[in-house]
Design a protein around this motif. Structure first.
Motif, PDB file in Angstrom:
ATOM      1  N   ASP A   1       4.575   4.994 -10.188  1.00  0.00           N
ATOM      2  CA  ASP A   1       5.771   5.701  -9.727  1.00  0.00           C
ATOM      3  C   ASP A   1       6.394   4.978  -8.545  1.00  0.00           C
ATOM      4  O   ASP A   1       5.704   4.532  -7.631  1.00  0.00           O
ATOM      5  N   GLY A   2       7.705   4.884  -8.565  1.00  0.00           N
ATOM      6  CA  GLY A   2       8.420   4.269  -7.452  1.00  0.00           C
ATOM      7  C   GLY A   2       8.581   2.778  -7.556  1.00  0.00           C
ATOM      8  O   GLY A   2       9.246   2.171  -6.723  1.00  0.00           O
TER       9      GLY A   2
ATOM     10  N   VAL B   1       9.588  13.146  -3.636  1.00  0.00           N
ATOM     11  CA  VAL B   1       8.993  12.753  -4.908  1.00  0.00           C
ATOM     12  C   VAL B   1       7.972  13.822  -5.295  1.00  0.00           C
ATOM     13  O   VAL B   1       7.338  14.431  -4.433  1.00  0.00           O
ATOM     14  N   ILE B   2       7.883  14.045  -6.566  1.00  0.00           N
ATOM     15  CA  ILE B   2       6.954  15.053  -7.081  1.00  0.00           C
ATOM     16  C   ILE B   2       5.747  14.348  -7.668  1.00  0.00           C
ATOM     17  O   ILE B   2       5.883  13.500  -8.554  1.00  0.00           O
TER      18      ILE B   2
ATOM     19  N   VAL C   1       9.075   1.345   2.763  1.00  0.00           N
ATOM     20  CA  VAL C   1      10.155   1.589   1.802  1.00  0.00           C
ATOM     21  C   VAL C   1       9.774   2.742   0.884  1.00  0.00           C
ATOM     22  O   VAL C   1       8.592   3.059   0.712  1.00  0.00           O
ATOM     23  N   GLY C   2      10.788   3.338   0.280  1.00  0.00           N
ATOM     24  CA  GLY C   2      10.533   4.444  -0.638  1.00  0.00           C
ATOM     25  C   GLY C   2      10.374   4.009  -2.076  1.00  0.00           C
ATOM     26  O   GLY C   2       9.760   4.703  -2.881  1.00  0.00           O
ATOM     27  N   ALA C   3      10.962   2.852  -2.420  1.00  0.00           N
ATOM     28  CA  ALA C   3      10.895   2.364  -3.796  1.00  0.00           C
ATOM     29  C   ALA C   3      10.889   0.848  -3.779  1.00  0.00           C
ATOM     30  O   ALA C   3      11.299   0.213  -2.805  1.00  0.00           O
TER      31      ALA C   3
ATOM     32  N   ALA D   1       0.862  -1.183   0.000  1.00  0.00           N
ATOM     33  CA  ALA D   1       0.000   0.000   0.000  1.00  0.00           C
ATOM     34  C   ALA D   1       0.901   1.236   0.000  1.00  0.00           C
ATOM     35  O   ALA D   1       2.112   1.149   0.165  1.00  0.00           O
ATOM     36  N   GLY D   2       0.296   2.374  -0.185  1.00  0.00           N
ATOM     37  CA  GLY D   2       1.076   3.604  -0.165  1.00  0.00           C
ATOM     38  C   GLY D   2       1.433   4.088  -1.552  1.00  0.00           C
ATOM     39  O   GLY D   2       0.810   3.720  -2.544  1.00  0.00           O
ATOM     40  N   HIS D   3       2.463   4.867  -1.633  1.00  0.00           N
ATOM     41  CA  HIS D   3       2.803   5.539  -2.883  1.00  0.00           C
ATOM     42  C   HIS D   3       4.304   5.711  -2.982  1.00  0.00           C
ATOM     43  O   HIS D   3       5.050   5.389  -2.030  1.00  0.00           O
ATOM     44  N   ALA D   4       4.738   6.209  -4.118  1.00  0.00           N
ATOM     45  CA  ALA D   4       6.169   6.417  -4.344  1.00  0.00           C
ATOM     46  C   ALA D   4       6.749   7.257  -3.214  1.00  0.00           C
ATOM     47  O   ALA D   4       6.217   8.296  -2.848  1.00  0.00           O
ATOM     48  N   GLY D   5       7.837   6.776  -2.663  1.00  0.00           N
ATOM     49  CA  GLY D   5       8.454   7.468  -1.542  1.00  0.00           C
ATOM     50  C   GLY D   5       8.063   6.902  -0.209  1.00  0.00           C
ATOM     51  O   GLY D   5       8.801   7.048   0.775  1.00  0.00           O
TER      52      GLY D   5
END
Length: 677
Positions: free
Chosen positions: A545-546, A582-583, A332-334, A230-234
């Motif tokens: 992303d990521g 991250v953008i 984790v970020g990636a 779950a989550g997003h890039a970064g």
């Protein structure tokens, strides 16, 4: 041309790219630019040979500054290639980057209308007219920045995952390396030698496996699987399940006494079922970590409640039959996906004879036989009688490049070369053996590959027979195999008898690829492997992303290409994390809660899991997690209440394009009529 922006109205610049002859060879670009100057709000229009070049970019900046443009239209190639380029150009000239709109004149016009310049030019004008209409409706947007975790999850412990982990750790990043099997090493650990150099595969691989164990920044989790992301890039939240080994890793010293006393057993998966392993085992002698694992399916204790000899004999008390699965959560970020491949199983009954005739085996089975640490200690034997074969045939392209028998139409890229390697190894092991290779054509494209091919043919004396076998039959008495084939160089049909037939099988996506793709929200290409964003410019990026891909998880490739791509994935992940942020693109969906009825259709359809239903004072409403939203528009298109809008793709913006596409309906031009009519 005068200033036609009008007081307070949009001031639009149009830049038409020749793209060399890609567009300019079919479309009259100066005429399109000239036409653009007649459109309302267009202040300036230019045609450039290469708009993406430094000269072209500087020209755009110059025109923006000189004419005070507040939005631009670039009519060139697909936005997938250069949208980021032109957004940056606009930003450097003072524009909001989301006030840049691209019109695709190459893929959607010149490439599909070659040979009809007049009609292609008219279509290009219409596309530009639509683009200008859309540009009028653009609104400035602002990207969002989020912090990142300086930790990377690597899924898969083959050579790709190992290399990516080591490269990331070398850059000071923490790594969580997850492998579903008891040891890292992957398919490369099963190989005897590598082509074309003939290096011992495990001699090359084992030092890297050991390095993983001793690198402080790498947390290795073998016999574990990723269950939820779950989550997003970064900032991904990952749930990992550690399967029970029934052996305490902290106590096991890998002495092997347990296995020596184990009465249970099963076919060895590592040896492709040719040899056997005990119920408590390590997959191969160089396994990392060298920790034993109990297979409950073949363990007498788990099946009957008796035995327990491993526990009685273990000198360190490491055996724990009560061990349960453990859940581990990491942030984790990636994420790097390096899940590798599985060998193709030639399952077509009555075609290749595999598992019908004893002496038809696959190349990976031969690889295990010829390996000194394999089940036959390096001796190649016929499965039917254990005799050493004197006549061996290889059949190429089994499970690859086949438009009839299987769905695998792609080339697996390594079969030609590993067949040469195995044929040469057979010659080295047995001076009196004859080897023949049935082939369609030879694909030896890598460094030193062509030289290796000629060396195998000339020096090793391997016979190459051009033609695809039509039928294999077995002699019921000798178990020899006869191959009937059309030999195209001889222009005749032949039948040849062999003691052993080896199928050069291709690669297929590894088990669990589809489920992992759903979990991560990344697509697969038609061949079943994971899909990269762009094969040339973003070969290790995915649409999420990521999340990055490398090695044979992305498609068939050899070891050098796999290692190179693993390094690329590690570099891409590290570059993202090195920025410290991250953008997030602002072109995301947003919900008008006044219209939303909380039906949940958006949440059920979104491929990225961005919408969710939340309780509000006026009932359930959909909310969009912007970090997960990719702006694909699935939710907006499906919403029955029209409550969802994608910023940058609003109904008004899309309708303006459609209106401009209708001759005489949507666009006002200086001469009062649409050009396309």
């Amino acid at each position: 041309m005068g200033d036609r922006g009008g007081a307070g109205g949009p001031r639009i610049g149009v830049f038409v790219c020749h793209c060399g002859s890609n567009i300019g060879g079919t479309v009259d670009c100066p005429a399109v630019a000239e036409y653009a100057t007649t459109l309302e709000n267009v202040v300036v229009a230019r045609a450039n040979i290469y708009t993406c070049s430094t000269v072209g970019q500087e020209e755009i900046k110059k025109q923006i500054r000189e004419h005070g443009l507040d939005r631009i239209v670039v009519a060139s190639c697909t936005p997938r290639l250069h949208e980021a380029t032109f957004k940056r150009v606009g930003e450097e000239a003072g524009l909001n980057p989301y006030m840049v709109h691209m019109v695709n004149l190459r893929e959607q016009c010149s490439w599909v209308h070659q040979g009809d310049k007049e009609r292609a030019t008219e279509k290009a004008k219409e596309l530009v007219r639509m683009g200008v209409a859309r540009a009028r409706m653009l609104e400035p947007l602002t990207a969002q920045e989020l912090g990142v975790e300086r930790r990377v999850l690597v899924i898969g412990g083959g050579i790709a995952g190992i290399q990516a982990s080591l490269d990331l750790a070398a850059q000071g990043l923490e790594v969580v390396l997850v492998e579903r099997l008891p040891s890292i090493g992957g398919r490369m650990a099963q190989l005897d030698k590598t082509f074309p150099t003939g290096d011992c595969a495990i001699c090359v691989l084992a030092p890297k496996m050991v390095e993983v164990l001793h690198t402080p920044g790498i947390r290795l989790m073998t016999y574990s699987e990723v269950r939820e992301v779950a989550g997003h890039a970064g900032s991904f939240d990952v749930r990992i399940e550690r399967k029970p080994r029934y052996v305490d890793e902290s106590k096991c010293v890998g002495c092997g006494i347990c296995a020596e006393n184990c009465p249970g057993g099963a076919p060895s998966e590592f040896d492709m079922g040719i040899g056997r392993r005990k119920a408590i085992y390590v997959p191969f002698p160089q396994a990392a970590p060298l920790k034993y694992t109990i297979d409950p399916a073949s363990c007498i204790h788990f099946k009957t409640g008796k035995c327990g000899l491993c526990r009685k004999n273990c000198p360190t008390g490491a055996i724990d039959f009560e061990m349960k699965p453990q859940e581990v959560r990491v942030r984790v970020g990636a994420i790097i996906v390096a899940t590798g491949f599985d060998p193709y199983t030639p399952h077509v009954h009555g075609y290749w004879g595999y598992r019908e005739f004893a002496n038809v085996i696959t190349a990976l089975e031969l690889e295990r036989m010829i390996n000194a640490s394999g089940p036959t200690r390096g001796e190649v034997r016929r499965p039917s009688d254990g005799a050493a074969p004197k006549r061996v045939a290889f059949i190429q392209c089994v499970g690859s490049r086949n438009w009839k028998a299987t769905s695998n139409k792609y080339c697996s890229r390594v079969c030609c070369m590993y067949t040469m390697k195995l044929a040469q190894l057979l010659k080295e092991h047995y001076q009196d053996i004859s080897t023949s290779v049935y082939y369609i054509d030879i694909r030896a494209f890598g460094k030193g590959f062509e030289e290796f091919y000629h060396r195998v043919r000339s020096m090793a004396g391997v016979e190459y027979i051009r033609g695809r076998p039509a039928r294999l039959t077995e002699d019921p008495r000798t178990k020899n195999i006869t191959i009937r084939a059309e030999e195209t160089l001889l222009n005749k049909i032949t039948e040849r008898e062999f003691d052993l037939v080896v199928l050069s099988i291709g690669m297929v996506p590894s088990e669990g690829t589809e489920a992992l793709g759903r979990m991560l929200g990344i697509p697969r290409s038609p061949d079943g492997f994971f899909q990269e964003v762009h094969p040339k410019l973003r070969p290790v990026d995915t649409s999420r992303d990521g999340v990055f891909i490398c090695g044979c998880a992305q498609g068939p490739k050899d070891i050098p290409d796999t290692v190179a791509q693993a390094k690329a994935a590690a570099s891409s992940a590290a570059a993202m994390l090195a920025r410290g942020k991250v953008i997030l693109e602002p072109t995301t969906a947003e919900v008008d809660e006044a219209l939303c009825e909380g039906c949940g259709l958006c949440a059920s359809l979104c491929p990225y899991g961005a919408p969710s239903l939340v309780e509000t004072g006026s009932g359930k409403k959909a909310r969009i997690q912007k970090a997960l939203c990719h702006g694909c528009g699935t939710c907006a298109a499906a919403c029955p209440r029209l409550a969802i809008t994608v910023r940058g793709f609003s109904d008004e913006q899309l309708e303006s394009e459609m209106a401009a596409a209708l001759p005489g309906e949507g666009e006002k031009v200086e001469n009062g009529r649409g050009v396309g009519g």
